[in-house]
Design an enzyme around this catalytic site. Structure first.
Site, PDB file in Angstrom:
ATOM      1  N   SER A  13      65.397  36.064 -81.654  1.00 25.98           N
ATOM      2  CA  SER A  13      66.196  35.903 -80.437  1.00 25.98           C
ATOM      3  C   SER A  13      65.410  36.424 -79.246  1.00 25.98           C
ATOM      4  CB  SER A  13      67.503  36.687 -80.556  1.00 25.98           C
ATOM      5  OG  SER A  13      67.256  38.079 -80.494  1.00 25.98           O
ATOM      6  N   ASP A  14      65.798  35.986 -78.076  1.00 30.28           N
ATOM      7  CA  ASP A  14      65.260  36.587 -76.872  1.00 30.28           C
ATOM      8  C   ASP A  14      65.873  37.983 -76.760  1.00 30.28           C
ATOM      9  OD1 ASP A  14      64.066  37.086 -74.426  1.00 30.28           O
ATOM     10  OD2 ASP A  14      64.635  35.172 -73.555  1.00 30.28           O
ATOM     11  N   TRP A  15      65.305  38.814 -75.909  1.00 28.52           N
ATOM     12  CA  TRP A  15      65.712  40.215 -75.809  1.00 28.52           C
ATOM     13  C   TRP A  15      67.056  40.360 -75.107  1.00 28.52           C
ATOM     14  CZ3 TRP A  15      61.508  40.308 -78.377  1.00 28.52           C
ATOM     15  CH2 TRP A  15      60.912  41.483 -78.787  1.00 28.52           C
TER      16      TRP A  15
END
Length: 180
Positions: free
Chosen positions: A60-62
């Site tokens: 996932s993105d942060w």
């Protein structure tokens, strides 16, 4: 084949995935039709993993780029970054309740272990070595890449340097975490 969006962008990304064979792919932070990219099976499993044959790890993105462990687990998201705020106990409960199949977890674990073994190498069973990935040659390379990546600002209105500035606002989650 370009049927999943803008042909030029999709074709370029598909080519990069198929030819470069990256070890990881990070999901877009954005929502598509109201659902985070990290929770869209058609993107992660149907296209990326199945159609394009991606064997690596999908992360996932942060910070907040997913909100539903069941949707993300069923979509094919392998790892929540930077920490398991949504996965963890919620994903375990979803598996226990039959909402996410064990096969999805097996696939994610297989992908994570494959990348770990690739990254750390055959000495994995001897333990993790920070020097293996952060030795002097790696630090030198990182410094060189950073130096070549610097973007200079145009000072068209003579705003720089910021002499005499007593207060400066730094906004965003990274500012809150003190990672600047």
């Amino acid at each position: 084949d370009g049927s999943h969006g803008s042909p030029d962008v999709i074709d370029a990304f598909e080519t990069a995935v198929k030819k470069a064979k990256p070890w990881t792919v990070m999901c877009s932070y954005n929502k598509l039709n109201g659902t985070f990219a990290s929770q869209r099976r058609e993107l992660l499993t149907d296209i990326l993993k199945t159609e394009w044959g991606f064997e690596g790890l999908v992360v996932s993105d942060w910070g907040g780029a997913m909100e539903d462990a069941v949707k993300a687990g069923n979509a094919g998201l392998d790892l929540e970054m930077p920490v398991a705020k949504v996965y963890g106990k919620k994903l375990r409960a979803a598996v226990d309740e039959g909402k996410v199949p064990v096969a999805a977890i097996d696939d994610s674990v297989t992908r994570m272990l494959r990348e770990l073994f690739r990254f750390v190498g055959p000495d994995f069973e001897k333990g993790y070595s920070q020097q293996k990935i952060a030795g002097p040659e790696h630090v030198a390379l990182a410094r060189e890449v950073a130096a070549k990546s610097i973007v200079l600002l145009k000072n068209e209105q003579d705003l720089l340097p910021l002499d005499g500035v007593k207060n400066l606002a730094v906004i965003g989650s990274m500012a809150e975490q003190g990672n600047l």
